[in-house]
Structure formats: C-alpha cells, structure tokens
Design a protein around this motif. Structure first.
Motif, mmCIF file in Angstrom:
data_model
loop_
_atom_site.group_PDB
_atom_site.id
_atom_site.type_symbol
_atom_site.label_atom_id
_atom_site.label_comp_id
_atom_site.label_asym_id
_atom_site.label_seq_id
_atom_site.Cartn_x
_atom_site.Cartn_y
_atom_site.Cartn_z
ATOM 1 N N GLY A 120 0.905 -1.234 -0.091
ATOM 2 C CA GLY A 120 -0.149 -0.024 0.044
ATOM 3 C C GLY A 120 0.786 1.288 0.043
ATOM 4 N N SER A 121 0.276 2.388 0.144
ATOM 5 C CA SER A 121 0.870 3.606 0.401
ATOM 6 C C SER A 121 0.346 4.604 1.336
ATOM 7 N N ALA A 122 0.863 5.475 1.584
ATOM 8 C CA ALA A 122 0.451 6.569 2.517
ATOM 9 C C ALA A 122 -0.795 6.882 2.194
ATOM 10 N N ALA A 123 -1.133 7.443 0.638
ATOM 11 C CA ALA A 123 -2.456 7.664 0.378
ATOM 12 C C ALA A 123 -3.492 6.815 0.539
ATOM 13 N N THR A 124 -2.888 5.626 0.117
ATOM 14 C CA THR A 124 -4.267 4.654 0.209
ATOM 15 C C THR A 124 -4.602 3.742 1.406
ATOM 16 N N GLY A 125 -3.846 4.543 2.493
ATOM 17 C CA GLY A 125 -3.862 4.049 3.780
ATOM 18 C C GLY A 125 -3.652 2.655 4.149
ATOM 19 N N GLY A 126 -2.914 2.076 3.310
ATOM 20 C CA GLY A 126 -2.256 0.631 3.227
ATOM 21 C C GLY A 126 -3.350 -0.368 2.706
ATOM 22 N N CYS A 142 3.037 16.549 -1.085
ATOM 23 C CA CYS A 142 3.902 15.117 -1.655
ATOM 24 C C CYS A 142 3.560 14.373 -0.299
ATOM 25 N N ALA A 143 3.816 13.204 -0.419
ATOM 26 C CA ALA A 143 3.357 11.912 0.442
ATOM 27 C C ALA A 143 4.362 11.144 0.754
ATOM 28 N N LEU A 164 8.950 16.259 9.605
ATOM 29 C CA LEU A 164 7.929 15.945 8.586
ATOM 30 C C LEU A 164 7.366 14.451 9.021
ATOM 31 N N LEU A 165 8.199 13.417 9.433
ATOM 32 C CA LEU A 165 7.895 12.138 9.577
ATOM 33 C C LEU A 165 7.417 12.057 11.035
ATOM 34 N N GLY A 166 7.792 13.103 11.758
ATOM 35 C CA GLY A 166 7.139 12.849 13.009
ATOM 36 C C GLY A 166 5.755 13.325 13.255
ATOM 37 N N ALA A 167 5.227 13.724 12.232
ATOM 38 C CA ALA A 167 3.539 13.936 12.074
ATOM 39 C C ALA A 167 3.065 12.657 12.333
ATOM 40 N N ARG A 168 3.412 11.468 11.946
ATOM 41 C CA ARG A 168 2.766 10.203 11.835
ATOM 42 C C ARG A 168 2.264 9.944 13.409
ATOM 43 N N ASP A 169 3.147 10.239 14.271
ATOM 44 C CA ASP A 169 2.872 10.097 15.445
ATOM 45 C C ASP A 169 2.106 11.141 16.510
ATOM 46 N N THR A 170 1.891 12.280 15.806
ATOM 47 C CA THR A 170 1.383 13.237 16.298
ATOM 48 C C THR A 170 0.049 13.653 15.973
ATOM 49 N N ARG A 206 -2.928 1.791 12.450
ATOM 50 C CA ARG A 206 -1.647 2.062 12.671
ATOM 51 C C ARG A 206 -1.137 3.146 11.619
ATOM 52 N N PRO A 207 -0.122 3.884 11.993
ATOM 53 C CA PRO A 207 0.438 4.751 11.004
ATOM 54 C C PRO A 207 1.112 4.389 9.844
ATOM 55 N N THR A 208 0.669 4.697 8.612
ATOM 56 C CA THR A 208 1.189 4.011 7.438
ATOM 57 C C THR A 208 2.055 5.150 6.591
ATOM 58 N N GLY A 209 2.058 6.487 7.026
ATOM 59 C CA GLY A 209 2.720 7.605 6.239
ATOM 60 C C GLY A 209 2.424 8.966 6.516
ATOM 61 N N VAL A 210 2.802 9.710 5.693
ATOM 62 C CA VAL A 210 2.630 11.060 6.007
ATOM 63 C C VAL A 210 2.269 12.029 4.715
ATOM 64 N N TYR A 211 1.377 12.904 4.738
ATOM 65 C CA TYR A 211 1.365 13.853 3.434
ATOM 66 C C TYR A 211 1.575 15.090 3.892
ATOM 67 N N CYS A 212 2.151 15.913 3.097
ATOM 68 C CA CYS A 212 2.792 17.283 3.437
ATOM 69 C C CYS A 212 2.212 18.112 2.414
ATOM 70 N N ALA A 213 1.562 19.331 2.578
ATOM 71 C CA ALA A 213 1.261 20.422 1.562
ATOM 72 C C ALA A 213 2.083 21.626 1.948
#
Length: 532
Positions: free
Chosen positions: A36-42, A65-66, A114-120, A153-160
């Motif tokens: 899967g991917s971040a956008a598809t939520g796994g 970007c994601a 950026l990746l810290g947003a997965r757990d916040t 569970r966190p699978t990724g991050v998207y960033c605008a």
C-alpha cells in the motif's frame, strides 16, 4: 481511500486553495512490497480510487507530497513540480529528501519534523528551505499530517507546502479584507454584477442608515433619493473599463424613513424669521458628499478574468466640501463689496451709489433686488431726538409706508413694476401688514421666506405665482430675504433680495451678507438725506 481524499481536501481548504478535478492522470508509484501507500492508507484501493486521488492532487493550488512509513516519496503533484522543478517521475520513489530537495546537512532535522507527524495528532506547521532542481533554495511553509491504515497504525505522512511569500501575501489579503469590512473608517460596499450590495461594512451601514443585514441584496434605489444614477453609472463603467485613475466626489441624498417627520414635504405658505431648519447651504439635511473610489473585482482562480462585482469605498466629506464652498463664496462676496465700494465712490449722487450697490449685489446672490425706503426718509433731515427709533410703550405705531427707491435689474425680462422706482411721487408700495418687508422694518431685523416656508421644498409650482403676486414681487420668485436699513439709530427702509426656482433658499450666511449690503445702503441713504 475515501478517508485519505477527505483529509487531502481538508488540507487544501485550510490553505485557501481551490481543488479542481482534472481529466489528466497523475504519475505515481508506490513503494514496492509494502502492500500500500500513504495515500491509500495501506489498503488495496481500486483503479478508480487511484485516478480520483491523482486528479485531486493535480487540481490543487498547493504543492503536495506524501511519504510512506519508511519515508519514501509516494505522491508528488504538479504544483510541487512548479515550485521545485522536480517532476513526479523524478521525485516519486526516492527515499527521503536528502541530497535532492534538501541539503544533506539540513535533511535529518527536516525529515524528523515531517515524519514526526505520523505519531502526532492534528496538523503540524513548519517553515524551512527546500532546494529546486536548478540549485536554488526556496523558503516554504509546510503543513503535514499523519495517515493511518484501517487498523489504526500510522502508514505514512502527507505534506502540503507553498512558498512563504505567497502564503504571507494570502494572509495579508485576508487580514486586509477583514479589517476593511470590520474596522475601517471608510465605508466599504461590495456590489455584485447586478449592482446589488453583497458585502457591507459597519461604517457604510451607518452612513446609509440601515443595518448590515438589511442592506444585502437590496437595490440602492430604495436608499438613495439623489445620486443613484451617477453611482450606478460609475459601477457599470468600472465593470466594463476597470477602476478609474482617481477618486470622484458624488453628492447623494438619502431617502427619509417612512416613520420620519414628513413636514418637509408639506405645502405651507408662511413667512418666517431666520432659522436653521435647512442645511448650511439650504439643502435638505440628508444631502451628503461622498468621496468614492471603485475597484473591479475579478476571480483570481478563473482562467479568464470574470468580473465578480465592484468594491465601492467612500468617505463622507460633506463638512469639508461645504467649508470649501463657504470660503469660496465669502471671498467672492468680499470682492463684490470691494468693487461696489470702489464704483460707488465715483458717484456724485448718493442714491445713484445705492442703486449701484444693488447691481453689484445680484452677482451670484439673487435674481432681483429692491430698495424700499420709509416715506418720510427723504424729507428734511430730522434730528434723532425728534424721530425716536422705537415708540414709547403704549404708543400706537402709524402704518408703515414704504416707497420704492430703486430696483435691480432695472427691467427684468417679463417683469414690469406697477410703479416705477422713484421717491418724488411718494406713492407707497401696496404692502400688507404681514408682508416680509413690513415685518423686517417693524422688528428691526432680517426676515427670510420661501414658498411653503423656510424649511419646505419648492415643489408646489402652482402656488408660486400667487404667492409672489400677493407680495408684489416678480411672478417667478420663490425665495425672499428682507434686510433692514439702520443708520444713526433710525430705521430708514428695507432691502429685499429675491431668488427664483433655479436657486436654493436663503440661509444664515446669505442673511449676514444681505445685512452687510444693507449697512452700506443705509449709509448712502442717510448721506442722501443730508444733501441739499
């Protein structure tokens, strides 16, 4: 998949961006082997979901970007390509941003944020510098948020992200519009293409005399009695041609409220002492001068400029304009008095000089001027003691007999006086006891009058002729001002100034000017009495 789309759309909305579905597909790749991917939520989204997400990403006005859980770039939209120069094919599949979109020295800190947003929970906002494909550095403001799978569970991050200066410009524009519509000392009205108010600030609502909500969608013709055609003409010009190069000044008159005092429209025929029932210039009290600026509003999101309406900014400068007009009028009148005095000094006969003063008084002031003297004035000069100015208490005053001494202009078109001016005959003008000239003579003060009263509008044209004829004035007279002539404690006569329907009524400043003229006339008449 649908949850991811909603989160992306919410991010775009929070950045003030437009999202437009486009037909083009987006080149995207998923990290191999992660299912899967971040956008598809796994999850294993279908092809339709992928196409929908691609169109959504490419239609955004914000760069996006994601990253998946391992920090691999999975999505890269066209706005990101525009800002940084990296195409989706070049960006998607890279691990992190180090060495290509971020300096290697800055990469650990930026990727950690950026990746810290997965757990916040919630969105995280940061500012940092990214690198373009040609080596330049661009300061951007990012908004990142984590993406969770179906199991939570966190699978990724998207960033605008967007360039900082563009975001600051947007925030300034929003802050400016809010300030104009709330706290501005100028009135602000935004009208739509149908010339109806769509947005009104508090200052404009107070100036128009209605609440902000009551004005929305309401034709301006319901609020303005005068100046509406000029204002709508300005709106149409701005919609067609754009904003004018400079502000303009428009005189308007507000409509009276239905519950207001309607006495201004009543037809009354009466004479009145000097009052301030009308405005400083004899206008209705609601007549205002607004300095107005206009701006054409067009959508910044449309491919071709489409007018959304007109922003009308105005400020009430009525007091300033009236002060300017009063100052200009005072300068002109002072100059006229000076010219009249210079010309009168060349006259051997004092009464001829008095008639000359009447001629000079007409310019910019009145259509007709009359000089009526008390019948006994030109007799042998009496002493002040023998002719008291005010009768003793209980003594009956003899009827006032005023004789026409001079008139200006000498022969007005369509007006032939019943008795030619001259003191030798001693035939008095047939004024009644309530005539304004008689009232001024008996009271020793100025009297002004109009058809319908001092404060009434001149709309009763059928009453004008009878009203003027009953006062022995020219038939087109609608306003009169009588100023008494006083010299050495004695009342000598009355100077009358008349205006037609094309002029406003006399006001206090007009009365003061008429009294200045009367002082000079009284001096000349008194001089003529003393001449052999």
């Amino acid at each position: 998949m649908i949850g991811a789309c909603r989160r992306v759309a919410a991010t775009a909305s929070s950045w003030g961006c437009q999202v437009t579905a486009q037909s083009e597909t987006h080149s995207e790749h998923s990290a191999s082997g992660d299912g899967g991917s971040a956008a598809t939520g796994g999850g294993g989204g279908g092809a339709d979901d992928e196409l929908l997400l691609a169109a959504l990403l490419d239609g955004m006005d914000a760069a996006l970007c994601a990253f998946d859980a391992e920090g691999v770039v999975t999505h890269w939209n066209r706005e990101a390509e525009r800002i940084l120069g990296w195409t989706p094919d070049e960006a998607v599949g890279r691990h992190g941003l180090a060495g290509w979109a971020v300096l290697k020295a800055d990469a650990p800190d930026i990727e950690a944020r950026l990746l810290g947003a997965r757990d916040t929970p919630g969105r995280q906002v940061h500012e940092f510098a990214l690198m373009t494909k040609d080596g330049r550095r661009v300061l951007v403001r990012t908004q990142s948020s984590g993406v969770s799978g179906a199991d939570g569970r966190p699978t990724g991050v998207y960033c605008a992200f967007s360039e900082v200066h563009a975001q600051i410009d947007l925030e300034r524009s929003i802050a400016l519009s809010e300030a104009l519509l709330e706290d501005a000392s100028w009135g602000v009205v935004i009208v739509d293409a149908d010339l109806r108010p769509a947005v009104v600030n508090a200052h404009a609502a107070r100036a128009l005399g209605v609440s902000r909500s009551a004005l929305l969608g309401r034709p301006l013709g319901e609020l303005l009695e005068q100046g509406l055609e000029e204002l709508e003409g300005a709106f149409q010009h701005v919609l067609a041609q754009g904003a004018p190069p400079a502000p303009c000044e428009i005189w308007v008159a507000l409509r009276s409220s239905p519950s207001g005092d309607g006495r201004m429209g009543e037809a009354r025929i009466s004479d009145a002492r000097i009052s301030d029932a009308r405005g400083p210039n004899g206008d209705a009290a609601t007549r205002r001068c607004w300095r107005s600026g206009f701006l054409r509003l067009s959508s910044p999101l449309a491919e071709e400029p489409v007018p959304l309406g007109v922003a009308w900014l105005f400020q009430d400068i009525t007091h300033t304009k009236r002060a300017e007009r009063d100052a200009s009028r005072t300068r002109f009148r002072d100059a006229q008095l000076h010219r009249a005095g210079r010309a009168a000094a060349e006259c051997e006969d004092a009464m001829e000089a008095a008639a000359l003063h009447l001629d000079f008084a007409l310019a910019g002031f009145a259509d007709h001027a009359l000089l009526d003297l008390e019948a006994s004035v030109m007799a042998a000069a009496p002493s002040a003691a023998a002719q008291p100015a005010v009768p003793s208490p209980g003594r009956l005053m003899a009827p006032t007999r005023l004789v026409r001494a001079a008139a200006a202009p000498v022969s007005a078109p369509g007006h032939w006086p019943p008795v030619e001016p001259g003191l030798r005959s001693g035939i008095p003008v047939g004024y009644g006891a309530g005539h304004p000239a008689v009232q001024a003579y008996e009271r020793g003060g100025s009297v002004r009058t109009s058809v319908g009263g001092v404060s009434a509008s001149v709309s009763e044209a059928n009453l004008t002729a009878d009203w003027a004829e009953s006062r022995k004035w020219p038939h087109d007279t609608v306003h009169g001002l009588c100023a008494v002539l006083r010299s050495r404690g004695r009342t000598l006569g009355v100077a009358t100034f008349l205006r037609g329907a094309g002029r406003r009524g006399f006001d206090r400043s007009d009365a003061a000017y008429a009294e200045d003229i009367a002082v000079r006339l009284a001096t000349l008449v008194d001089l003529a009495r003393s001449q052999p």
